[in-house]
Design a protein around this motif. Sequence first.
Motif, PDB file in Angstrom:
ATOM      1  N   ILE A 191      26.908 -13.586  -6.015  1.00 22.05           N
ATOM      2  CA  ILE A 191      26.536 -12.941  -4.746  1.00 22.05           C
ATOM      3  C   ILE A 191      26.248 -11.461  -4.986  1.00 22.05           C
ATOM      4  O   ILE A 191      25.231 -10.926  -4.524  1.00 22.05           O
ATOM      5  CB  ILE A 191      27.658 -13.120  -3.707  1.00 22.05           C
ATOM      6  CG1 ILE A 191      27.795 -14.593  -3.316  1.00 22.05           C
ATOM      7  CG2 ILE A 191      27.384 -12.267  -2.471  1.00 22.05           C
ATOM      8  CD1 ILE A 191      29.093 -14.923  -2.588  1.00 22.05           C
ATOM      9  N   VAL A 192      27.138 -10.791  -5.717  1.00 21.65           N
ATOM     10  CA  VAL A 192      26.937  -9.365  -6.012  1.00 21.65           C
ATOM     11  C   VAL A 192      25.671  -9.164  -6.832  1.00 21.65           C
ATOM     12  O   VAL A 192      24.880  -8.235  -6.567  1.00 21.65           O
ATOM     13  CB  VAL A 192      28.159  -8.795  -6.748  1.00 21.65           C
ATOM     14  CG1 VAL A 192      27.848  -7.408  -7.319  1.00 21.65           C
ATOM     15  CG2 VAL A 192      29.356  -8.721  -5.822  1.00 21.65           C
ATOM     16  N   PHE A 193      25.442 -10.017  -7.817  1.00 24.85           N
ATOM     17  CA  PHE A 193      24.253  -9.868  -8.657  1.00 24.85           C
ATOM     18  C   PHE A 193      22.973 -10.056  -7.841  1.00 24.85           C
ATOM     19  O   PHE A 193      21.959  -9.384  -8.075  1.00 24.85           O
ATOM     20  CB  PHE A 193      24.293 -10.857  -9.820  1.00 24.85           C
ATOM     21  CG  PHE A 193      25.410 -10.601 -10.817  1.00 24.85           C
ATOM     22  CD1 PHE A 193      26.029  -9.364 -10.897  1.00 24.85           C
ATOM     23  CD2 PHE A 193      25.841 -11.618 -11.671  1.00 24.85           C
ATOM     24  CE1 PHE A 193      27.059  -9.131 -11.813  1.00 24.85           C
ATOM     25  CE2 PHE A 193      26.856 -11.398 -12.587  1.00 24.85           C
ATOM     26  CZ  PHE A 193      27.477 -10.153 -12.655  1.00 24.85           C
ATOM     27  N   SER A 194      23.013 -10.949  -6.864  1.00 26.03           N
ATOM     28  CA  SER A 194      21.853 -11.136  -5.989  1.00 26.03           C
ATOM     29  C   SER A 194      21.590  -9.875  -5.170  1.00 26.03           C
ATOM     30  O   SER A 194      20.444  -9.458  -4.998  1.00 26.03           O
ATOM     31  CB  SER A 194      22.092 -12.317  -5.042  1.00 26.03           C
ATOM     32  OG  SER A 194      22.334 -13.496  -5.756  1.00 26.03           O
ATOM     33  N   LEU A 195      22.665  -9.282  -4.662  1.00 23.36           N
ATOM     34  CA  LEU A 195      22.524  -8.037  -3.912  1.00 23.36           C
ATOM     35  C   LEU A 195      21.968  -6.928  -4.808  1.00 23.36           C
ATOM     36  O   LEU A 195      21.116  -6.135  -4.387  1.00 23.36           O
ATOM     37  CB  LEU A 195      23.872  -7.619  -3.322  1.00 23.36           C
ATOM     38  CG  LEU A 195      24.384  -8.484  -2.164  1.00 23.36           C
ATOM     39  CD1 LEU A 195      25.844  -8.165  -1.871  1.00 23.36           C
ATOM     40  CD2 LEU A 195      23.548  -8.283  -0.906  1.00 23.36           C
ATOM     41  N   TYR A 196      22.428  -6.874  -6.049  1.00 19.00           N
ATOM     42  CA  TYR A 196      21.937  -5.849  -6.972  1.00 19.00           C
ATOM     43  C   TYR A 196      20.465  -6.072  -7.308  1.00 19.00           C
ATOM     44  O   TYR A 196      19.701  -5.101  -7.445  1.00 19.00           O
ATOM     45  CB  TYR A 196      22.776  -5.853  -8.248  1.00 19.00           C
ATOM     46  CG  TYR A 196      22.384  -4.779  -9.246  1.00 19.00           C
ATOM     47  CD1 TYR A 196      22.308  -3.442  -8.857  1.00 19.00           C
ATOM     48  CD2 TYR A 196      22.100  -5.098 -10.569  1.00 19.00           C
ATOM     49  CE1 TYR A 196      21.955  -2.458  -9.762  1.00 19.00           C
ATOM     50  CE2 TYR A 196      21.752  -4.118 -11.481  1.00 19.00           C
ATOM     51  CZ  TYR A 196      21.671  -2.799 -11.070  1.00 19.00           C
ATOM     52  OH  TYR A 196      21.317  -1.820 -11.977  1.00 19.00           O
ATOM     53  N   TYR A 197      20.045  -7.318  -7.404  1.00 24.02           N
ATOM     54  CA  TYR A 197      18.643  -7.639  -7.653  1.00 24.02           C
ATOM     55  C   TYR A 197      17.773  -7.026  -6.545  1.00 24.02           C
ATOM     56  O   TYR A 197      16.733  -6.415  -6.815  1.00 24.02           O
ATOM     57  CB  TYR A 197      18.479  -9.159  -7.682  1.00 24.02           C
ATOM     58  CG  TYR A 197      17.081  -9.654  -7.987  1.00 24.02           C
ATOM     59  CD1 TYR A 197      16.628  -9.758  -9.299  1.00 24.02           C
ATOM     60  CD2 TYR A 197      16.226 -10.035  -6.959  1.00 24.02           C
ATOM     61  CE1 TYR A 197      15.349 -10.230  -9.579  1.00 24.02           C
ATOM     62  CE2 TYR A 197      14.949 -10.515  -7.224  1.00 24.02           C
ATOM     63  CZ  TYR A 197      14.525 -10.607  -8.531  1.00 24.02           C
ATOM     64  OH  TYR A 197      13.252 -11.081  -8.801  1.00 24.02           O
ATOM     65  N   GLY A 198      18.211  -7.170  -5.295  1.00 25.93           N
ATOM     66  CA  GLY A 198      17.490  -6.572  -4.186  1.00 25.93           C
ATOM     67  C   GLY A 198      17.682  -5.069  -4.103  1.00 25.93           C
ATOM     68  O   GLY A 198      16.778  -4.327  -3.693  1.00 25.93           O
ATOM     69  N   PHE A 199      18.856  -4.608  -4.486  1.00 21.02           N
ATOM     70  CA  PHE A 199      19.190  -3.188  -4.545  1.00 21.02           C
ATOM     71  C   PHE A 199      18.140  -2.434  -5.357  1.00 21.02           C
ATOM     72  O   PHE A 199      17.684  -1.348  -4.981  1.00 21.02           O
ATOM     73  CB  PHE A 199      20.549  -3.092  -5.233  1.00 21.02           C
ATOM     74  CG  PHE A 199      21.377  -1.875  -4.926  1.00 21.02           C
ATOM     75  CD1 PHE A 199      22.221  -1.864  -3.832  1.00 21.02           C
ATOM     76  CD2 PHE A 199      21.363  -0.770  -5.759  1.00 21.02           C
ATOM     77  CE1 PHE A 199      23.036  -0.765  -3.562  1.00 21.02           C
ATOM     78  CE2 PHE A 199      22.171   0.323  -5.503  1.00 21.02           C
ATOM     79  CZ  PHE A 199      23.007   0.330  -4.400  1.00 21.02           C
ATOM     80  N   GLN A 200      17.733  -3.045  -6.467  1.00 20.27           N
ATOM     81  CA  GLN A 200      16.748  -2.407  -7.345  1.00 20.27           C
ATOM     82  C   GLN A 200      15.369  -2.353  -6.705  1.00 20.27           C
ATOM     83  O   GLN A 200      14.596  -1.423  -6.947  1.00 20.27           O
ATOM     84  CB  GLN A 200      16.708  -3.148  -8.681  1.00 20.27           C
ATOM     85  CG  GLN A 200      17.997  -2.980  -9.473  1.00 20.27           C
ATOM     86  CD  GLN A 200      18.027  -3.848 -10.718  1.00 20.27           C
ATOM     87  OE1 GLN A 200      17.966  -5.067 -10.662  1.00 20.27           O
ATOM     88  NE2 GLN A 200      18.097  -3.209 -11.867  1.00 20.27           N
ATOM     89  N   ILE A 201      15.048  -3.348  -5.860  1.00 19.68           N
ATOM     90  CA  ILE A 201      13.788  -3.312  -5.121  1.00 19.68           C
ATOM     91  C   ILE A 201      13.775  -2.107  -4.182  1.00 19.68           C
ATOM     92  O   ILE A 201      12.781  -1.384  -4.072  1.00 19.68           O
ATOM     93  CB  ILE A 201      13.584  -4.622  -4.323  1.00 19.68           C
ATOM     94  CG1 ILE A 201      13.447  -5.806  -5.283  1.00 19.68           C
ATOM     95  CG2 ILE A 201      12.359  -4.521  -3.414  1.00 19.68           C
ATOM     96  CD1 ILE A 201      13.477  -7.171  -4.590  1.00 19.68           C
TER      97      ILE A 201
END
Length: 499
Positions: A390-400
């Motif tokens: 879940i956190v990694f998914s948020l970080y993936y979008g965080f970078q966008i």
Amino acid sequence: MSEKNYLLGYDIGSSSIKTTVIDADTGKAIGSATSPKQEMEMQAVKPGWAEQDPEMWWEHIIKSTHEILEMDKISGDQIRAIGIAYQMHGLVAVDKNKNVLRPSIIWCDSRASKIGEKAFNSLGQELCLKNFLNSPGNFTASKLKWVKENEPELYEQIDKIMLPGDYIAMKLTDKICTTSSGLSEGIFWNFRKNGVATELLDHYGISEDLLPEAMESFGDHGELSAAAAETLGLKEGTKVTYRAGDQPNNAFSLNVLNPGEVAATAGTSGVIYGIIDEPDYDEKSRVNTFVHVNHDKENSRYGVLLCINGTGILNSWLRKNLGVDKSLSYEKMNELASEVPIGSDGVTVLPFGNGNERILQNKDFGASVSGLNFNRHTSSHLLRAAQEGIVFSLYYGFQIMENMGMKIHTVRAGHANMFLSPLFREAFVNTTGARLELYDTDGSQGAARGAGVGAGIYSSTSDAFNGLTKIDVIEPTSQKRKQYLEAYTIWLDELNSKL
């Protein structure tokens, strides 16, 4: 007793309705109630569908209001104003008699994705992004087009369409209206014209007459009707003075109002929501831009929203299905997950099992687990891998969001849902590198504070947050950040293999 000044806030979620009363003078919450005690029913008649009966929301508004009045010995005439927060992007359709025509097509329903994608290409991606800041995607306008195409006889009966919060406001006041922020979340808003997105409506063959009048988020949205007042135990004429979607409201509840400020939440879905002062967009519409609650002509404020559908719902699914006796608690899950090291010994979880994911350009390939070894791994590995995923998914979008030019150094969140987990908080700060501030607040408190602003009880938004309490600050550390980023690289490889 009657000299007390109280503010009432409703938060209409897809899982439950939460109601809070705060003391307007101190800014402190004096009582909260949630209904139902278990999760509300969600209908999925076909794969990718998600519907709820709007009358069910109203029933739980009634129950939670009665509970809080009785529990805290509050008199209805002490409530000075009412605010509403609500699950975003839902479609409610009513006829001329204000009767609901069909179940609400809610936020995680994916049926209209192809309609929105077709419109994005037909109208032109440049036109959509420059004017709407988003692809029409799976948002409310596209859901209405689906009804027009698939339920034409019902469509002809529609007098007005609303978002979930607009419907509850109608039940309270007998008045139908919406907000400019709400229109933007449905992709009914042209940011360049600062008005209705007639280009998209014309393309869909939808009359602008179906849209309610748009108000500001703060202000006079109507008065409590005699019938609603009697049903709820409140005072007739009490003003409804604030309305916002759950994520703009979550940001407001955390006093996130100015450019560079960022809020997060991790309930059923997980969201990062950052404020900008210029209308900007992601070229692939993987994150979305909406009108923020304090936007006006003099001070433009927009919210950039990153959403991961499969967040708390994944944790909830694990709780229900891993416990043989169905009694596995979230506290026990966190304890078990903490028994294994960062990276979950090679187990990775992609948490995309709750409909189309915007950050994946509206793909829906379901959740998946990889790296599982039956001789080595236990439920603890799966539980930790889920929280990390879940956190990694948020970080993936965080970078966008960072690629759009946002600099995210500090994130504010309420001490609730996934942020109750120490492991989740640790993974969040060390993966993103951001400082996390936790506050003792939630959406219903935010709605109550917003009501105070809209009613003029507070002279400014800053006055509304005198009672907001910061309860913890978590900082990343260099050693753990290195370990989490190594685990993220493995997770990202797994995601890229499916894209």
